[in-house]
Design a protein around this motif. Sequence first.
Motif, PDB file in Angstrom:
ATOM      1  N   UNK A  34     -35.971 -65.087  25.791  1.00 10.65           N
ATOM      2  CA  UNK A  34     -35.667 -65.496  27.162  1.00 10.65           C
ATOM      3  C   UNK A  34     -36.908 -66.027  27.872  1.00 10.65           C
ATOM      4  N   UNK A  35     -38.002 -65.292  27.802  1.00  8.04           N
ATOM      5  CA  UNK A  35     -39.234 -65.700  28.487  1.00  8.04           C
ATOM      6  C   UNK A  35     -39.790 -66.981  27.871  1.00  8.04           C
ATOM      7  N   UNK A  36     -39.759 -67.076  26.552  1.00  4.14           N
ATOM      8  CA  UNK A  36     -40.289 -68.267  25.882  1.00  4.14           C
ATOM      9  C   UNK A  36     -39.473 -69.510  26.213  1.00  4.14           C
ATOM     10  N   UNK A  37     -38.157 -69.384  26.231  1.00  4.20           N
ATOM     11  CA  UNK A  37     -37.318 -70.546  26.537  1.00  4.20           C
ATOM     12  C   UNK A  37     -37.480 -70.988  27.995  1.00  4.20           C
ATOM     13  N   UNK A  38     -37.879 -70.056  28.859  1.00  5.90           N
ATOM     14  CA  UNK A  38     -38.052 -70.387  30.278  1.00  5.90           C
ATOM     15  C   UNK A  38     -39.437 -70.968  30.564  1.00  5.90           C
ATOM     16  N   UNK A  39     -40.480 -70.420  29.933  1.00  8.97           N
ATOM     17  CA  UNK A  39     -41.849 -70.785  30.267  1.00  8.97           C
ATOM     18  C   UNK A  39     -42.520 -71.759  29.286  1.00  8.97           C
ATOM     19  N   UNK A  40     -42.050 -71.855  28.072  1.00 11.41           N
ATOM     20  CA  UNK A  40     -42.671 -72.732  27.079  1.00 11.41           C
ATOM     21  C   UNK A  40     -41.765 -73.938  26.867  1.00 11.41           C
ATOM     22  N   UNK A  41     -42.248 -75.102  27.283  1.00  8.83           N
ATOM     23  CA  UNK A  41     -41.417 -76.308  27.272  1.00  8.83           C
ATOM     24  C   UNK A  41     -41.033 -76.753  25.861  1.00  8.83           C
ATOM     25  N   UNK A  42     -41.887 -76.508  24.878  1.00  7.94           N
ATOM     26  CA  UNK A  42     -41.598 -76.946  23.506  1.00  7.94           C
ATOM     27  C   UNK A  42     -40.757 -75.938  22.722  1.00  7.94           C
ATOM     28  N   UNK A  43     -40.486 -74.783  23.301  1.00  5.04           N
ATOM     29  CA  UNK A  43     -39.737 -73.741  22.587  1.00  5.04           C
ATOM     30  C   UNK A  43     -38.356 -74.218  22.116  1.00  5.04           C
ATOM     31  N   UNK A  44     -37.574 -74.905  22.957  1.00 10.44           N
ATOM     32  CA  UNK A  44     -36.246 -75.355  22.490  1.00 10.44           C
ATOM     33  C   UNK A  44     -36.293 -76.382  21.354  1.00 10.44           C
ATOM     34  N   UNK A  45     -37.413 -77.069  21.202  1.00  6.51           N
ATOM     35  CA  UNK A  45     -37.489 -78.099  20.161  1.00  6.51           C
ATOM     36  C   UNK A  45     -38.012 -77.563  18.822  1.00  6.51           C
ATOM     37  N   UNK A  46     -38.238 -76.259  18.735  1.00  5.51           N
ATOM     38  CA  UNK A  46     -38.712 -75.677  17.478  1.00  5.51           C
ATOM     39  C   UNK A  46     -37.615 -75.733  16.421  1.00  5.51           C
ATOM     40  N   UNK A  47     -38.023 -75.712  15.153  1.00  3.02           N
ATOM     41  CA  UNK A  47     -37.041 -75.695  14.068  1.00  3.02           C
ATOM     42  C   UNK A  47     -36.264 -74.375  14.107  1.00  3.02           C
ATOM     43  N   UNK A  48     -35.256 -74.262  13.282  1.00  4.38           N
ATOM     44  CA  UNK A  48     -34.364 -73.098  13.315  1.00  4.38           C
ATOM     45  C   UNK A  48     -35.084 -71.771  13.064  1.00  4.38           C
ATOM     46  N   UNK A  49     -36.051 -71.733  12.155  1.00 12.82           N
ATOM     47  CA  UNK A  49     -36.718 -70.476  11.803  1.00 12.82           C
ATOM     48  C   UNK A  49     -37.911 -70.182  12.718  1.00 12.82           C
ATOM     49  N   UNK A  50     -38.517 -71.188  13.329  1.00 11.57           N
ATOM     50  CA  UNK A  50     -39.707 -70.972  14.148  1.00 11.57           C
ATOM     51  C   UNK A  50     -39.477 -70.046  15.354  1.00 11.57           C
ATOM     52  N   UNK A  51     -38.375 -70.158  16.096  1.00 12.49           N
ATOM     53  CA  UNK A  51     -38.160 -69.199  17.187  1.00 12.49           C
ATOM     54  C   UNK A  51     -37.974 -67.763  16.686  1.00 12.49           C
ATOM     55  N   UNK A  52     -37.350 -67.615  15.528  1.00 20.55           N
ATOM     56  CA  UNK A  52     -37.169 -66.286  14.946  1.00 20.55           C
ATOM     57  C   UNK A  52     -38.536 -65.683  14.624  1.00 20.55           C
ATOM     58  N   UNK A  53     -39.407 -66.494  14.018  1.00 24.34           N
ATOM     59  CA  UNK A  53     -40.755 -66.034  13.692  1.00 24.34           C
ATOM     60  C   UNK A  53     -41.536 -65.723  14.965  1.00 24.34           C
ATOM     61  N   UNK A  54     -41.440 -66.570  15.972  1.00 24.10           N
ATOM     62  CA  UNK A  54     -42.133 -66.360  17.249  1.00 24.10           C
ATOM     63  C   UNK A  54     -41.673 -65.064  17.919  1.00 24.10           C
ATOM     64  N   UNK A  55     -40.375 -64.861  17.986  1.00 26.54           N
ATOM     65  CA  UNK A  55     -39.834 -63.655  18.623  1.00 26.54           C
ATOM     66  C   UNK A  55     -40.190 -62.401  17.825  1.00 26.54           C
ATOM     67  N   UNK A  56     -40.217 -62.534  16.504  1.00 26.54           N
ATOM     68  CA  UNK A  56     -40.601 -61.416  15.643  1.00 26.54           C
ATOM     69  C   UNK A  56     -42.063 -61.031  15.882  1.00 26.54           C
ATOM     70  N   UNK A  57     -42.907 -62.015  16.114  1.00 25.88           N
ATOM     71  CA  UNK A  57     -44.307 -61.747  16.425  1.00 25.88           C
ATOM     72  C   UNK A  57     -44.447 -61.072  17.790  1.00 25.88           C
ATOM     73  N   UNK A  58     -43.542 -61.394  18.702  1.00 25.58           N
ATOM     74  CA  UNK A  58     -43.532 -60.704  20.001  1.00 25.58           C
ATOM     75  C   UNK A  58     -43.265 -59.218  19.825  1.00 25.58           C
ATOM     76  N   UNK A  59     -42.355 -58.886  18.918  1.00 27.45           N
ATOM     77  CA  UNK A  59     -42.066 -57.481  18.609  1.00 27.45           C
ATOM     78  C   UNK A  59     -43.308 -56.815  18.027  1.00 27.45           C
TER      79      UNK A  59
END
Length: 151
Positions: free
Chosen positions: A45-70
């Motif tokens: 939620x925070x990444x999609x709101x504050x990071x402009x390039x977040x929606x344009x990431x490939x299918x696995x990149x947001x999963x990896x990014x969110x996993x790193x947040x955990x």
Amino acid sequence: MSIKSYKDQAHMLVKNYILADHFVPYTSILTGILSCKLVYDLTDLISSFYIKTYPSLTKIQPVDWNNRGISTTRAIFVSSLSLYFVFWSDLFSDSKLSGLMVFRSSTLSTFGLGVSLGYFFEDLAMTLWKYPSLGGIEYVIHHILSGIAVA
């Protein structure tokens, strides 16, 4: 002779303190798993709101990014808990308790270990679910060994 004494002390610790009350370990593991889900969703939620390039990431990149947040959130939690035990808790104070420090335990330390174990379960499941996109066999081995060490 001293090794047997240490082994007996470790057995007593596990039997009488860590496993004496099943509520704390099981609740903390469940808390760790549910916290991972919450942090994953908040990172998304925070990444999609504050990071402009977040929606344009490939299918696995947001999963990896969110996993790193955990992973980062758990590292901050464990580091904070460790600092508390070292600097403010009496658990490791030589003047208050007797015996080796490695055999000392508290409800809070058991809770912290349980949360970490919940994290390792969740991260292992995520790695296996998206295998090999989130990591190869080395990640699987790392999480299995880390979970065993924490348990």
